[in-house]
Design a protein around this motif. Structure first.
Motif, mmCIF file in Angstrom:
data_model
loop_
_atom_site.group_PDB
_atom_site.id
_atom_site.type_symbol
_atom_site.label_atom_id
_atom_site.label_comp_id
_atom_site.label_asym_id
_atom_site.label_seq_id
_atom_site.Cartn_x
_atom_site.Cartn_y
_atom_site.Cartn_z
ATOM 1 N N TRP A 206 0.817 -1.207 0.000
ATOM 2 C CA TRP A 206 0.000 0.000 0.000
ATOM 3 C C TRP A 206 0.854 1.261 0.000
ATOM 4 C CZ3 TRP A 206 -4.926 -0.711 -1.058
ATOM 5 C CH2 TRP A 206 -5.511 -1.926 -0.743
ATOM 6 N N CYS A 207 1.892 1.300 0.825
ATOM 7 C CA CYS A 207 2.629 2.551 1.093
ATOM 8 C C CYS A 207 3.932 2.664 0.325
ATOM 9 C CB CYS A 207 2.928 2.675 2.583
ATOM 10 S SG CYS A 207 1.481 2.523 3.627
ATOM 11 N N ARG B 26 9.457 1.293 2.785
ATOM 12 C CA ARG B 26 9.635 1.906 4.108
ATOM 13 C C ARG B 26 10.690 1.121 4.864
ATOM 14 N NH1 ARG B 26 5.280 4.937 5.837
ATOM 15 N NH2 ARG B 26 4.282 5.894 4.032
ATOM 16 N N GLY C 43 2.860 1.996 9.922
ATOM 17 C CA GLY C 43 2.358 2.746 8.774
ATOM 18 C C GLY C 43 0.860 2.536 8.624
ATOM 19 N N CYS C 44 0.472 1.841 7.556
ATOM 20 C CA CYS C 44 -0.955 1.647 7.298
ATOM 21 C C CYS C 44 -1.562 0.560 8.175
ATOM 22 C CB CYS C 44 -1.187 1.336 5.823
ATOM 23 S SG CYS C 44 -0.409 -0.202 5.282
ATOM 24 N N ARG D 218 -1.579 -2.551 7.917
ATOM 25 C CA ARG D 218 -2.201 -3.659 7.203
ATOM 26 C C ARG D 218 -1.249 -4.848 7.137
ATOM 27 N NH1 ARG D 218 -5.323 -0.215 8.100
ATOM 28 N NH2 ARG D 218 -7.386 -0.082 7.217
#
Ligand SMILES: [Zn+2]
Lengths: 195, 93
Positions: B8-9, B12, B62-63, B65
């Motif tokens: 998704w991001c 990272r 982060g997200c 998920r």
């Protein structure tokens, strides 16, 4: 009787770097929904369609930002005191809306050195080519979980959990020293007057 | 520090992630029908390949998920990442 509101960084106002200011008490609602079109029309702002972005708009609740937090998860941010009317406004839409206003406080960072300061403790590439205006990332800054919005050419908005805010304020002061952004008051220990 | 590409991001740093063990371990369809040995197999026994291994990772800072990744256990290279529900991609070993 209502308790007097004291922002997490109330005692830091005069000690923060000249390029950093707190915007306390913003209304924040965590939204989980797949019915974002309906919610967007209530708020007057289209929800972000891409990961790691945010959108802004204006409607019956004034200026509202919607931050992407996950595939079906968003943070709605508005001026202070609007959490109840916004929650009531979104009640007709499918999904969950939770008032999380007290969870985080908000810092605005600006100036030509803002990326240099953040780079002391944040591994995300914040070059404008990689993180243009409209970017919104959840990441770590100096090991603290933050939400970082790129709101202008050299302007960032940073949301941090209230209990981590003082630590992050101290860290920002430290990271700003070499750019000459600190005022006259030396930062030593916790500020007086903190509850 | 190693970068891990969240589906998704994007890429990272490793510190934002948590490891979740082997992927695609299906919950037994009828748990009460399992013998103790079969239950122990489900709970405790995992593959331990030398080479590509499908694993669960969580982008916890982060997200938040969960997603799946194929990691080469010899080199720590992440050969592929894919979202929950997507089939495991083919990777050259
Ligand atoms: Zn992610």
């Amino acid at each position: 009787m209502t308790a007097e509101l004291v922002s997490p960084l109330a005692a830091w106002t005069s000690r923060l770097p000249s390029t950093v200011s707190e915007r306390p008490f913003l209304s924040q609602l965590t939204v989980r929904s797949s019915d974002t079109a309906a919610m967007g029309s209530v708020l007057g702002v289209a929800f972000p369609s891409r990961p790691c972005t945010f959108t802004e708009g204006s409607g019956r609740f004034g200026d509202v930002s919607v931050l992407w937090l996950g595939p079906d998860e968003y943070l709605v941010v508005a001026e202070p005191g609007l959490q109840v009317p916004i929650e009531e406004g979104l009640r007709a839409c499918k999904g969950s809306v939770v008032d999380t206003s007290a969870q985080r406080t908000t810092l605005v960072l600006e100036g030509p050195h803002v990326r240099d300061v953040l780079a002391h403790g944040c591994s995300v590439d914040l070059h404008p080519a990689a993180a243009p205006v409209g970017t919104c990332v959840q990441t770590l800054l100096a090991r603290t979980g933050i939400i970082l919005q790129v709101t202008g050419a050299d302007t960032f908005t940073l949301l941090v959990r209230s209990s981590f805010a003082e630590y992050l304020a101290a860290w920002l002061c430290d990271a700003s020293v070499e750019y000459g952004l600190l005022g006259e008051t030396p930062v030593t220990g916790r500020p007086q007057g903190h509850r | 520090m190693q970068l891990i590409p969240c589906p998704w991001c994007g890429p990272r740093e490793e510190a934002e992630f948590h490891y979740g063990g082997q992927a695609h371990v299906a919950y037994p369809s009828d748990p009460s029908a399992l013998s103790d040995e079969e239950w122990a197999q489900y709970v405790f026994f995992r593959d331990n390949p030398s080479g590509p291994f499908a694993e669960r990772w969580s982008h916890s800072a982060g997200c938040r998920r969960w997603f799946n990744a194929v990691r080469d256990t010899r080199t720590h290279d992440l050969l592929a990442v894919y979202r929950v529900g997507e089939p495991m991609p083919e990777v050259a070993s």
